[in-house]
Design a protein around this motif. Structure first.
Motif, PDB file in Angstrom:
ATOM      1  N   SER A  91       0.817  -1.212   0.000  1.00  0.00           N
ATOM      2  CA  SER A  91       0.000   0.000   0.000  1.00  0.00           C
ATOM      3  C   SER A  91       0.848   1.258   0.000  1.00  0.00           C
ATOM      4  O   SER A  91       0.536   2.226  -0.684  1.00  0.00           O
ATOM      5  CB  SER A  91      -0.946  -0.010   1.201  1.00  0.00           C
ATOM      6  OG  SER A  91      -1.760   1.135   1.213  1.00  0.00           O
ATOM      7  N   THR A  95       0.934   1.400  -4.498  1.00  0.00           N
ATOM      8  CA  THR A  95      -0.269   2.220  -4.488  1.00  0.00           C
ATOM      9  C   THR A  95      -1.352   1.485  -3.720  1.00  0.00           C
ATOM     10  O   THR A  95      -1.430   0.243  -3.795  1.00  0.00           O
ATOM     11  CB  THR A  95      -0.769   2.527  -5.918  1.00  0.00           C
ATOM     12  OG1 THR A  95      -2.043   3.171  -5.860  1.00  0.00           O
ATOM     13  CG2 THR A  95      -0.894   1.266  -6.742  1.00  0.00           C
ATOM     14  N   ARG A  97      -4.305   1.173  -4.413  1.00  0.00           N
ATOM     15  CA  ARG A  97      -5.191   0.494  -5.363  1.00  0.00           C
ATOM     16  C   ARG A  97      -4.728  -0.930  -5.666  1.00  0.00           C
ATOM     17  O   ARG A  97      -5.501  -1.756  -6.155  1.00  0.00           O
ATOM     18  CB  ARG A  97      -5.273   1.286  -6.672  1.00  0.00           C
ATOM     19  CG  ARG A  97      -6.515   2.117  -6.834  1.00  0.00           C
ATOM     20  CD  ARG A  97      -6.659   3.151  -5.764  1.00  0.00           C
ATOM     21  NE  ARG A  97      -5.565   4.101  -5.796  1.00  0.00           N
ATOM     22  CZ  ARG A  97      -5.334   5.015  -4.871  1.00  0.00           C
ATOM     23  NH1 ARG A  97      -6.093   5.053  -3.772  1.00  0.00           N
ATOM     24  NH2 ARG A  97      -4.339   5.857  -4.962  1.00  0.00           N
ATOM     25  N   SER A  98      -3.474  -1.249  -5.379  1.00  0.00           N
ATOM     26  CA  SER A  98      -2.962  -2.597  -5.649  1.00  0.00           C
ATOM     27  C   SER A  98      -3.226  -3.561  -4.506  1.00  0.00           C
ATOM     28  O   SER A  98      -2.953  -4.756  -4.643  1.00  0.00           O
ATOM     29  CB  SER A  98      -1.456  -2.539  -5.921  1.00  0.00           C
ATOM     30  OG  SER A  98      -0.749  -2.108  -4.767  1.00  0.00           O
ATOM     31  N   ASN A 288     -15.309   1.586  -4.307  1.00  0.00           N
ATOM     32  CA  ASN A 288     -14.005   1.370  -4.936  1.00  0.00           C
ATOM     33  C   ASN A 288     -14.172   0.720  -6.302  1.00  0.00           C
ATOM     34  O   ASN A 288     -15.171   0.057  -6.567  1.00  0.00           O
ATOM     35  CB  ASN A 288     -13.122   0.465  -4.060  1.00  0.00           C
ATOM     36  CG  ASN A 288     -12.835   1.074  -2.701  1.00  0.00           C
ATOM     37  OD1 ASN A 288     -12.484   2.249  -2.617  1.00  0.00           O
ATOM     38  ND2 ASN A 288     -12.993   0.292  -1.650  1.00  0.00           N
ATOM     39  N   ARG A 289     -13.179   0.917  -7.158  1.00  0.00           N
ATOM     40  CA  ARG A 289     -13.160   0.245  -8.447  1.00  0.00           C
ATOM     41  C   ARG A 289     -12.579  -1.153  -8.281  1.00  0.00           C
ATOM     42  O   ARG A 289     -11.893  -1.446  -7.294  1.00  0.00           O
ATOM     43  CB  ARG A 289     -12.324   1.048  -9.456  1.00  0.00           C
ATOM     44  CG  ARG A 289     -12.885   2.414  -9.753  1.00  0.00           C
ATOM     45  CD  ARG A 289     -11.955   3.261 -10.615  1.00  0.00           C
ATOM     46  NE  ARG A 289     -11.884   2.785 -11.986  1.00  0.00           N
ATOM     47  CZ  ARG A 289     -11.258   3.450 -12.961  1.00  0.00           C
ATOM     48  NH1 ARG A 289     -10.633   4.588 -12.687  1.00  0.00           N
ATOM     49  NH2 ARG A 289     -11.242   2.975 -14.186  1.00  0.00           N
ATOM     50  N   PHE A 297      -8.755   0.409 -14.981  1.00  0.00           N
ATOM     51  CA  PHE A 297      -8.306   0.502 -13.600  1.00  0.00           C
ATOM     52  C   PHE A 297      -6.923  -0.122 -13.437  1.00  0.00           C
ATOM     53  O   PHE A 297      -6.099   0.378 -12.670  1.00  0.00           O
ATOM     54  CB  PHE A 297      -9.306  -0.181 -12.674  1.00  0.00           C
ATOM     55  CG  PHE A 297      -9.022   0.017 -11.211  1.00  0.00           C
ATOM     56  CD1 PHE A 297      -8.666   1.261 -10.727  1.00  0.00           C
ATOM     57  CD2 PHE A 297      -9.099  -1.036 -10.325  1.00  0.00           C
ATOM     58  CE1 PHE A 297      -8.395   1.453  -9.373  1.00  0.00           C
ATOM     59  CE2 PHE A 297      -8.838  -0.871  -8.978  1.00  0.00           C
ATOM     60  CZ  PHE A 297      -8.483   0.381  -8.502  1.00  0.00           C
ATOM     61  N   ALA A 301      -3.693   1.855 -12.062  1.00  0.00           N
ATOM     62  CA  ALA A 301      -2.902   1.386 -10.922  1.00  0.00           C
ATOM     63  C   ALA A 301      -1.414   1.348 -11.269  1.00  0.00           C
ATOM     64  O   ALA A 301      -0.566   1.761 -10.462  1.00  0.00           O
ATOM     65  CB  ALA A 301      -3.387   0.006 -10.482  1.00  0.00           C
ATOM     66  N   GLU A 304      -0.092   4.847 -11.296  1.00  0.00           N
ATOM     67  CA  GLU A 304       0.101   5.374  -9.946  1.00  0.00           C
ATOM     68  C   GLU A 304       1.374   4.831  -9.308  1.00  0.00           C
ATOM     69  O   GLU A 304       2.058   5.537  -8.557  1.00  0.00           O
ATOM     70  CB  GLU A 304      -1.105   5.048  -9.076  1.00  0.00           C
ATOM     71  CG  GLU A 304      -2.347   5.851  -9.426  1.00  0.00           C
ATOM     72  CD  GLU A 304      -3.499   5.572  -8.480  1.00  0.00           C
ATOM     73  OE1 GLU A 304      -3.358   4.671  -7.629  1.00  0.00           O
ATOM     74  OE2 GLU A 304      -4.516   6.260  -8.575  1.00  0.00           O
TER      75      GLU A 304
END
Length: 437
Positions: A91, A95, A97-98, A288-289, A297, A301, A304
């Motif tokens: 995190s 990112t 998102r991962s 969240n996506r 997405f 990711a 990012e």
């Protein structure tokens, strides 16, 4: 009262894929199997095998089960701590998102499930043995099961140690993000409209009745089977405007319901049949996506991850260069020849869905890298080489997008760099965009 969603195969597929991100699912399954294994051992006593199987000392079985019970609880606690540390590393180092991709790691989930399942098996079996539930055949069965569980735990632990050492590292996270994005892109390129009719994003304003979401969030999944069923019931057509990954609010239409101009859906005799909630229930919306049905997405990711690597606090241009190479592979996959046996047939002739736009995908993938890496010559040059490779493909839309982003990236670098030699190097790498090749 909101309309309950219909239970369809496509919705079940999406729900099943989302279950991989739940840490409790596999441990729960292994716990149930462990308890069942203990009780199945009782069947050995009912099969009349007491005279044919070796006699096992009850004390030795109790000792093995006691060792397993005490050690598995410690190992399971250690595994959870290691997993939490890996998730935090993914995190903060890559990112947030991962994080779902790291959580969904099969080896890690299998390891935690094996440790907890072995602990439950040893506790239940130990209680059964100490209360003299088993005769000689059942005791032998428990002994064999205990050795089998020991073997599974050892093999799982060895595999897990190798994986946990790399889990959460940026390189490993990039690999997982590439796989998730590649799988989503591959599915979408073989089903560009998800099995529905095609609609252009440049289509003029819709004349149908808009259906909006009752919640605010991102569209994760669209159940086209439900939309087709509703369209057949109303004898109408549906134009979807919110693809998976779209942020929707209570004022942004998810879709438009179009019918014969002589019939007003909201004032006709079918008023009680036309229920907006019945259409909106086909959309799974969350805060969240998700990667499953949202190819953009995965690109975002990866972008990012590169953007964080280029931040002054981390200053890791090598990771950004790795991500650029990953993005080139993904876009090469996107325009590669299709496999005819995998093309999705037209299944929903009353529903229209827009295709993904290449320009939007390039914005998701390269804008952050071009902006944050504009002042780094090595990143800017590698980015221009990536655009050159993508512009040379046979896909006209991809070529146009690559040349457009090349020009914007060059402009950013010219404004950000202070050394003329660096600017000249980037210009030479971007020469293909000037002559239109």
């Amino acid at each position: 009262m909101p309309q309950l969603p219909q239970l369809t195969f496509d919705r079940l597929r999406f729900a099943f894929s989302r279950m991989k991100e739940r840490l409790w699912v596999k441990p729960l399954v292994l716990c149930v199997l462990s308890v069942c294994g203990t009780f199945l051992a009782m069947l050995a006593d009912d099969l009349g095998l007491a005279g044919t199987v070796p006699r096992i000392n009850r004390a030795s079985v109790e000792s093995l089960l006691s060792i397993m019970a005490s050690s598995m609880l410690v190992i399971a606690t250690f595994a959870v701590g290691s997993m939490v540390a890996a998730y935090a590393s993914a995190s903060t180092g890559a990112t947030p998102r991962s994080l779902p991709l790291v959580i969904a790691d099969d080896v890690t989930q299998n390891a935690l499930s094996a440790f907890i399942g072995a602990f439950i098996f040893s506790i239940v079996s130990l209680i059964a043995v100490k209360n003299d539930i088993f005769d000689s055949a059942g005791l032998f069965a428990i002994f064999i099961l205990t050795l089998l569980v020991f073997a599974i735990v050892i093999i799982t632990f060895v595999r897990w140690v190798d994986r946990i050492a790399r889990l959460g590292q940026v390189v490993n996270t990039i690999e997982k993000a590439e796989k998730a994005a590649g799988d989503a892109l591959d599915r979408r390129r073989h089903a560009p409209t998800l099995g529905a009719m095609a609609v252009s994003r440049q289509q003029p304003g819709h004349t149908g009745v808009p259906v909006c979401s009752s919640t605010v969030g991102y569209v994760q999944h669209i159940d086209l089977e439900t939309l087709q069923s509703r369209a057949e019931t109303l004898n109408c057509r549906i134009v979807v405007t919110a693809l998976p990954g779209t942020f929707v609010s209570t004022s942004r239409p998810l879709l438009y319901v179009e019918r014969d101009p002589q019939q007003d859906l909201e004032k006709s005799e079918d008023t009680e049949v036309f229920k907006p909630d019945a259409f909106a229930s086909a959309f799974t919306i969350n805060i969240n996506r998700s990667f499953e049905d949202d190819p953009r997405f995965g690109l975002l990711a990866l972008s990012e991850i590169a953007g964080k690597a280029l931040s002054p606090g981390i200053n890791d241009p090598g990771t950004a260069i790795d991500v650029i190479g990953t993005l080139v592979r993904l876009f090469t996959l996107w325009q590669s020849p299709l496999e005819k046996n995998r093309l999705q047939a037209l299944c929903y002739n009353r529903v229209s869905v827009p295709e993904l736009v290449t320009d939007d995908m390039f914005d998701d993938a390269f804008t952050v890298i071009a902006r944050d890496g504009a002042g780094m010559a090595e990143v800017a040059i590698r980015l221009q080489k990536a655009f050159c490779a993508l512009a040379e493909t046979n896909d006209q839309a991809m070529g146009a997008a690559a040349r457009n982003h090349s020009r914007m990236a060059l402009t950013r670098s010219e404004l950000a760099m202070g050394l003329q030699e660096d600017i000249n190097a980037v210009r030479r790498a971007a020469e293909f965009s000037a002559d239109g090749n």
